[in-house]
Design a protein around this motif. Sequence first.
Motif, PDB file in Angstrom:
ATOM      1  N   GLY A   1      42.866  35.975 -21.899  1.00 32.78           N
ATOM      2  CA  GLY A   1      42.360  37.244 -22.437  1.00 32.78           C
ATOM      3  C   GLY A   1      41.581  37.042 -23.722  1.00 32.78           C
ATOM      4  O   GLY A   1      40.523  37.640 -23.932  1.00 32.78           O
ATOM      5  N   GLY A   2      42.085  36.176 -24.606  1.00 37.41           N
ATOM      6  CA  GLY A   2      41.337  35.859 -25.830  1.00 37.41           C
ATOM      7  C   GLY A   2      40.010  35.195 -25.524  1.00 37.41           C
ATOM      8  O   GLY A   2      39.001  35.479 -26.168  1.00 37.41           O
TER       9      GLY A   2
ATOM     10  N   GLY B   1      34.379  30.644 -25.865  1.00 35.19           N
ATOM     11  CA  GLY B   1      35.071  31.485 -24.889  1.00 35.19           C
ATOM     12  C   GLY B   1      35.470  30.749 -23.625  1.00 35.19           C
ATOM     13  O   GLY B   1      36.617  30.822 -23.187  1.00 35.19           O
TER      14      GLY B   1
ATOM     15  N   LEU C   1      30.978  37.040 -27.801  1.00 35.82           N
ATOM     16  CA  LEU C   1      30.912  36.741 -29.227  1.00 35.82           C
ATOM     17  C   LEU C   1      30.631  35.261 -29.430  1.00 35.82           C
ATOM     18  O   LEU C   1      30.856  34.447 -28.544  1.00 35.82           O
ATOM     19  CB  LEU C   1      32.249  37.096 -29.891  1.00 35.82           C
TER      20      LEU C   1
ATOM     21  N   VAL D   1      38.218  35.622 -22.778  1.00 38.67           N
ATOM     22  CA  VAL D   1      37.324  36.645 -22.221  1.00 38.67           C
ATOM     23  C   VAL D   1      36.748  37.505 -23.339  1.00 38.67           C
ATOM     24  O   VAL D   1      35.563  37.863 -23.314  1.00 38.67           O
ATOM     25  CB  VAL D   1      38.073  37.500 -21.168  1.00 38.67           C
ATOM     26  N   ILE D   2      37.560  37.816 -24.335  1.00 37.78           N
ATOM     27  CA  ILE D   2      37.065  38.595 -25.475  1.00 37.78           C
ATOM     28  C   ILE D   2      35.996  37.808 -26.222  1.00 37.78           C
ATOM     29  O   ILE D   2      35.008  38.384 -26.704  1.00 37.78           O
ATOM     30  CB  ILE D   2      38.232  38.971 -26.412  1.00 37.78           C
ATOM     31  N   LEU D   3      36.146  36.496 -26.304  1.00 38.64           N
ATOM     32  CA  LEU D   3      35.183  35.673 -27.037  1.00 38.64           C
ATOM     33  C   LEU D   3      33.913  35.359 -26.252  1.00 38.64           C
ATOM     34  O   LEU D   3      32.972  34.802 -26.818  1.00 38.64           O
ATOM     35  CB  LEU D   3      35.838  34.362 -27.467  1.00 38.64           C
TER      36      LEU D   3
END
Length: 148
Positions: A60-61, A72, A68, A63-65
């Motif tokens: 999940g982290g 990722g 950004l 995917v968030i990155l």
Amino acid sequence: MIVVPSGTLAYMTAESDETDRAVASDSRLGSRAPAFVQRSRPLHAVWRAGIFLVGLAVIGGGVILLPLPGPGWLIIFGGMAIWGTEFVWAQKVLRWTRRKVTEAARAAADPRVRRRNLVIGTLVVAALIGLAVWYVCSFGFTVPWRAG
């Protein structure tokens, strides 16, 4: 881990889907939980749930990155590696991914492919420079919209 008809435990090797009783501990498919965890079914179920949640949080982290700046994809594959310590399907996905990356790296190292990519890259850069020169010659250094 697989229980064979004789009642003994066997492991699947990472190189094939055949069972083999004498394989290195780092190439077997299946749970890598400590032996005392594997002996107790409820404890092993809790262990697997914990591994799943930790891997899910890491993925999940990642995917968030993805949109950004940051690593990722590297974090996502790290989460898959965490899952790979416990789940055979994740081990197979990682093995397949490793094989595909190796094939792509080998193909990219081919001199003909490198030459083709260099020619295509040069043509794209030349086209972008040509568009920039055309724009500056046609409109000058002013932007086509109002700033401010």
